[in-house]
Design a protein around this motif. Structure first.
Motif, PDB file in Angstrom:
ATOM      1  N   ARG A 557       0.829  -1.201   0.000  1.00 26.24           N
ATOM      2  CA  ARG A 557       0.000   0.000   0.000  1.00 26.24           C
ATOM      3  C   ARG A 557       0.873   1.265   0.000  1.00 26.24           C
ATOM      4  O   ARG A 557       0.581   2.250  -0.680  1.00 26.24           O
ATOM      5  N   ARG A 572      -4.024  -2.509  -7.996  1.00 30.84           N
ATOM      6  CA  ARG A 572      -4.814  -1.954  -6.894  1.00 30.84           C
ATOM      7  C   ARG A 572      -5.989  -2.890  -6.590  1.00 30.84           C
ATOM      8  O   ARG A 572      -6.346  -3.112  -5.436  1.00 30.84           O
ATOM      9  N   SER A 573      -6.590  -3.408  -7.641  1.00 28.31           N
ATOM     10  CA  SER A 573      -7.699  -4.344  -7.460  1.00 28.31           C
ATOM     11  C   SER A 573      -7.235  -5.610  -6.742  1.00 28.31           C
ATOM     12  O   SER A 573      -7.901  -6.119  -5.839  1.00 28.31           O
ATOM     13  N   ASP A 576      -6.679  -4.841  -3.087  1.00 26.96           N
ATOM     14  CA  ASP A 576      -7.983  -4.752  -2.411  1.00 26.96           C
ATOM     15  C   ASP A 576      -8.479  -6.146  -2.046  1.00 26.96           C
ATOM     16  O   ASP A 576      -9.010  -6.369  -0.946  1.00 26.96           O
ATOM     17  N   LEU A 595     -14.262  -3.921   0.798  1.00 31.87           N
ATOM     18  CA  LEU A 595     -13.032  -4.016   0.003  1.00 31.87           C
ATOM     19  C   LEU A 595     -13.224  -4.883  -1.241  1.00 31.87           C
ATOM     20  O   LEU A 595     -12.739  -4.553  -2.331  1.00 31.87           O
ATOM     21  N   ARG A 598     -15.128  -3.088  -3.872  1.00 32.74           N
ATOM     22  CA  ARG A 598     -14.276  -2.105  -4.535  1.00 32.74           C
ATOM     23  C   ARG A 598     -13.359  -2.783  -5.550  1.00 32.74           C
ATOM     24  O   ARG A 598     -13.124  -2.263  -6.650  1.00 32.74           O
ATOM     25  N   SER A 599     -12.861  -3.959  -5.196  1.00 32.85           N
ATOM     26  CA  SER A 599     -12.011  -4.710  -6.120  1.00 32.85           C
ATOM     27  C   SER A 599     -12.786  -5.070  -7.387  1.00 32.85           C
ATOM     28  O   SER A 599     -12.294  -4.910  -8.508  1.00 32.85           O
TER      29      SER A 599
END
Length: 825
Positions: A557, A572-573, A576, A595, A598-599
């Motif tokens: 991160r 980023r995915s 997550d 989370l 969001r992924s």
């Protein structure tokens, strides 16, 4: 309409050579048996001597007395064992088809028929010479040759669009008229006549450049030296075979010799498979690459169609003019010699030879790309945009060298060229791997030795999922050629991934840790990020070591926060999803749900449907833990709608149906799902599938034999150390113990399974197992139940006191008392 005209001639004479037939007519005229007349074929008067000949027959100038125009008449030489009636019918069909080829770069066929037993074709008369003769003239420049072959390529392309394959393209079958326009002739004629001719490439040429021929019945149709490998092997030719012959002819025209040499089919096949084409250095790089794609030994690796070849040739032909137009000072440059020098310098600067860019551009012109586009049109369109961007990057690299970026582009090119290694069902897997590599950008280049090892050995092994071989090859390289920190970081990353999917988690994390250290030493931010993400994924999602994994998540991160990584980046995915998995295992299901959503959203907005499948499956698992089985089922079925054969979606839906009995409307559906997984090559999903399959039979209690078969299957997977998460391995052994107990199999196999399972359990889990065994074995084997209860009590007493621990001890003691025989009054 094409009509057949026929007069009479004895069948014995009609089956003989054309010269014999002519002699027969002359004898009859001298004997007064027929009047002397100008030789005529149907309505066509032959005028003058033959203007060409070859293995298929002779060509004469003629006059169409009906339409009052000059034509060319081809008298086809008869062959022994040829039935004229069948030949006539076949020729009629072919002539009708060929008459549809109304194209300026194709010799038009007007008519066909049989006259006095002689088969003929009436065609457009092209006053000029063959392409072989035209290109042999001293004044025929490279640009002239390109232009003429572009004409011929357009003719071939037009025929292919009508479903017609030439089968014997060569410069002798292309005719250049006085207007300097090339026209392809003899389309499909040899195929119609049922010939199987081999033309000798080094035969003696006549005035029109034809070569001597010999015939081997049942061999192949074409010309040795121009025929594609599939023709040499006797396979049926298609449009890609014409493309191969076209590229051979153009290569020969530009380089002075054919790309491959051989006097027999076997010699040619060996050369095509292994030798470098002759005189390749004489060609400009773009043109060289375009022709080499067309000369690929495997048809699916060639250009999609002839239009693609013609387009590349036109681009090469127009390249200087195009670049001249881009310079705003052309007129001034033409005024003086200094201006011309400046112009040349500008051209070389703005458009230098850039083979890497040309090769990238050509990847979308292959047959396999067409298959890719047909199977996944939106995905292929997305990838075409990627390729355009990569081509532009490659051309920029030709002006400003960046070794690391060049290596990355070369790796992406290799990946695109391996598209043909994937079946259409695996295209999403290819897409996932390609885009994962696309977003990476190593800041340090590998040494030439390690780059070659990666390209020639490790990448192909990764595609084959040959993890043990990846590990062995990396071991050897780390002990030998890998000397720089960058080299060693790359090899440890690759070996770590192989260890991770092989369930060697400690070894994997050790490699990732070393890769991170080496990347930090060499200021290689990209490989440092990769090491952190891979280690976090291994520790959290595979080995379930949350405390260790948390540190790697924080490191990843921090790196992403200080980078220019896109908001919708697949990394980023991925991170997550690792964090969601961490939160789920920690029990914070609402955070995990947020989370994971969001992924999924990053992937959907980023257009990565192939990654969404895995993300949606994990979203379903979170819903299941939240006690929302219907939502979980919807997620798994949605994933299977996107990828019907995805093992993760199959095993998780099957497991859900087994665990949630209200969803299990059809046990056979669950069996089918889990069997598909066990038959797939996803070894890391096999244990989970086998556990659920055994659990299903255990719960249904319909067939002891089927349950035993499922148990044996699971034991085999567990015993050989098949890769699986610790949770699945633990659940597997415990389920095996229960299955033995439920069926009354308390033999050595039960003891062995119990012995293996106990160290995998916490004290609380062991207590629960003991209580269940007391229920299952109390009536038949109270001794086993008593032993299990005693061992669980002993282990619990070593734990710190707590209400939960005390309650479990009480339950164990009660179960132990129930095993004792009743007291005697």
């Amino acid at each position: 309409m094409i009509e057949l005209a026929e007069q009479t001639m004895p069948e014995q004479i009609a089956d003989l050579d054309i010269e014999v037939q002519a002699m027969y007519d002359r004898v009859r005229t001298r004997l007064g048996l027929q009047p002397e007349r100008r030789e005529q074929i149907g309505r066509y008067e032959l005028r003058g001597p033959k203007i060409g000949f070859g293995g298929m027959g002779s060509v004469y100038r003629a006059f169409d007395t009906q339409l009052q125009r000059d034509v060319a008449i081809k008298l086809v030489s008869p062959r022994s064992l040829t039935r004229v009636d069948k030949l006539r019918a076949r020729l009629r069909r072919e002539a009708i088809v060929l008459a549809k080829l109304d194209h300026p770069n194709i010799v038009t066929v007007f008519d066909s028929g049989v006259d006095n037993g002689r088969v003929f074709l009436a065609m457009e008369l092209v006053d000029g010479q063959t392409l072989r003769g035209r290109q042999s003239r001293p004044d025929c420049s490279m640009r002239d040759r390109l232009r003429l072959y572009i004409d011929a390529g357009r003719g071939l392309a037009a025929a292919h669009r009508q479903g017609i394959v030439h089968r014997d393209f060569k410069p002798d079958n292309v005719f250049v008229g006085e207007d300097d326009r090339a026209r392809v002739g003899d389309f499909g004629l040899a195929h119609v006549l049922g010939e199987h001719d081999i033309e000798l490439a080094e035969g003696s040429a006549n005035a029109l450049g034809s070569a001597e021929r010999m015939t081997q019945t049942g061999e192949f149709l074409g010309t040795l030296g121009y025929s594609a490998p599939e023709q040499l092997r006797g396979d049926r030719p298609d449009a890609r075979s014409d493309q191969y012959a076209f590229c051979v002819a153009l290569w020969e025209s530009l380089c002075g010799e054919k790309p491959y040499s051989g006097t027999t089919r076997d010699e040619l096949l060996d050369a095509i498979q292994g030798a470098e084409p002759h005189q390749a250095a004489r060609l400009p790089s773009r043109l060289r690459h375009a022709l080499r794609v067309g000369l690929s030994a495997q048809p699916q690796r060639r250009h999609r169609h002839m239009e693609a070849v013609v387009e590349l040739l036109e681009r090469e032909l127009n390249r200087p003019e195009r670049m001249l137009r881009r310079t705003g000072w052309v007129a001034a440059a033409l005024i003086s010699l200094a201006g011309l020098a400046s112009l040349w310098f500008a051209y070389q600067t703005t458009s230098p030879d850039c083979p890497l860019a040309d090769e990238l551009a050509a990847t979308t012109a292959t047959e396999q790309w067409a298959v890719f586009h047909e199977a996944h049109p939106s995905l292929a369109a997305r990838f075409a945009v990627h390729v355009d961007k990569l081509e532009a990057d490659a051309r920029a690299l030709c002006l400003a060298e960046d070794p690391a970026r060049r290596q990355q582009l070369q790796a992406l090119l290799r990946s695109l060229n391996r598209l043909s290694d994937y079946e259409p069902s695996r295209f999403p897997e290819f897409a996932r791997e390609f885009e994962a590599a696309l977003v990476a950008g190593p800041t340090r280049a590998l040494s030439p030795e390690v780059e070659e090892l990666v390209a020639s050995t490790l990448e192909p092994l990764d595609i084959q999922a040959a993890h043990e071989q990846v590990i062995a090859a990396s071991d050897e390289a780390l002990a030998g050629v890998a000397e720089t920190p960058v080299d060693r970081a790359e090899l440890r990353l690759r070996r770590g991934r192989a260890y991770s999917v092989s369930a060697e988690y400690d070894l994997a994390v050790a490699d990732f840790k070393q890769a991170r250290r080496l990347a930090e030493i060499s200021h290689d931010q990209e490989r440092r990020l990769q090491a952190n993400i891979e280690s976090a994924k291994t520790l959290v999602m595979r080995s379930e070591e949350l405390e260790r994994g948390d540190v790697w998540i924080d490191n990843a991160r921090a790196i992403l926060a200080g980078s220019d990584e896109l908001l919708l980046s697949p990394r980023r995915s991925a991170l997550d999803e690792v964090e969601a998995s961490f939160a789920r295992r920690e029990g914070d299901l609402e955070l995990a749900l947020s989370l994971q959503r969001r992924s999924v959203l990053r992937d959907i907005l980023g257009g990565r449907t192939f990654d969404v499948v895995q993300r949606v499956v994990n979203l379903g698992n979170i819903y299941e833990q939240l006690g929302r089985p219907r939502a979980a089922e919807n997620c798994h079925r949605a994933a299977l709608t996107l990828e019907p054969e995805d093992p993760e979606a199959l095993v998780n839906l099957g497991r859900l149906l087994v665990n949630e009995t209200e969803l299990l409307a059809d046990p056979d559906e669950a069996r089918r799902l889990l069997t598909k997984v066990l038959q797939s090559d996803r070894r890391d999903a096999h244990i989970a599938a086998a556990v659920s399959a055994l659990q299903l039979e255990f719960q249904l209690d319909e067939s002891v034999e089927l349950e035993r078969a499922r148990r044996a299957e699971l034991v085999e997977l567990l015993a050989v150390g098949h890769p699986g998460t610790p949770t699945h391995v633990r659940e597997g052994w415990v389920l095996v113990v229960y299955s033995y107990a439920a069926t009354g199999d308390f033999g050595p196999d039960f003891d062995a399974a119990l012995e293996v399972s106990l160290p995998l359990l916490s004290a609380e889990q062991q207590a629960e197992l003991a209580l269940n065994l007391a229920t299952l074995a109390s009536s038949t084997r109270p001794d086993i139940a008593a032993r299990a209860l005693a061992a669980a009590q002993s282990r619990l007493r070593d734990q710190a006191p707590s209400p939960a621990r005390d309650q479990l001890l009480s339950d164990l003691q009660d179960a132990e008392l129930e095993l004792e025989p009743p007291a005697t009054p």
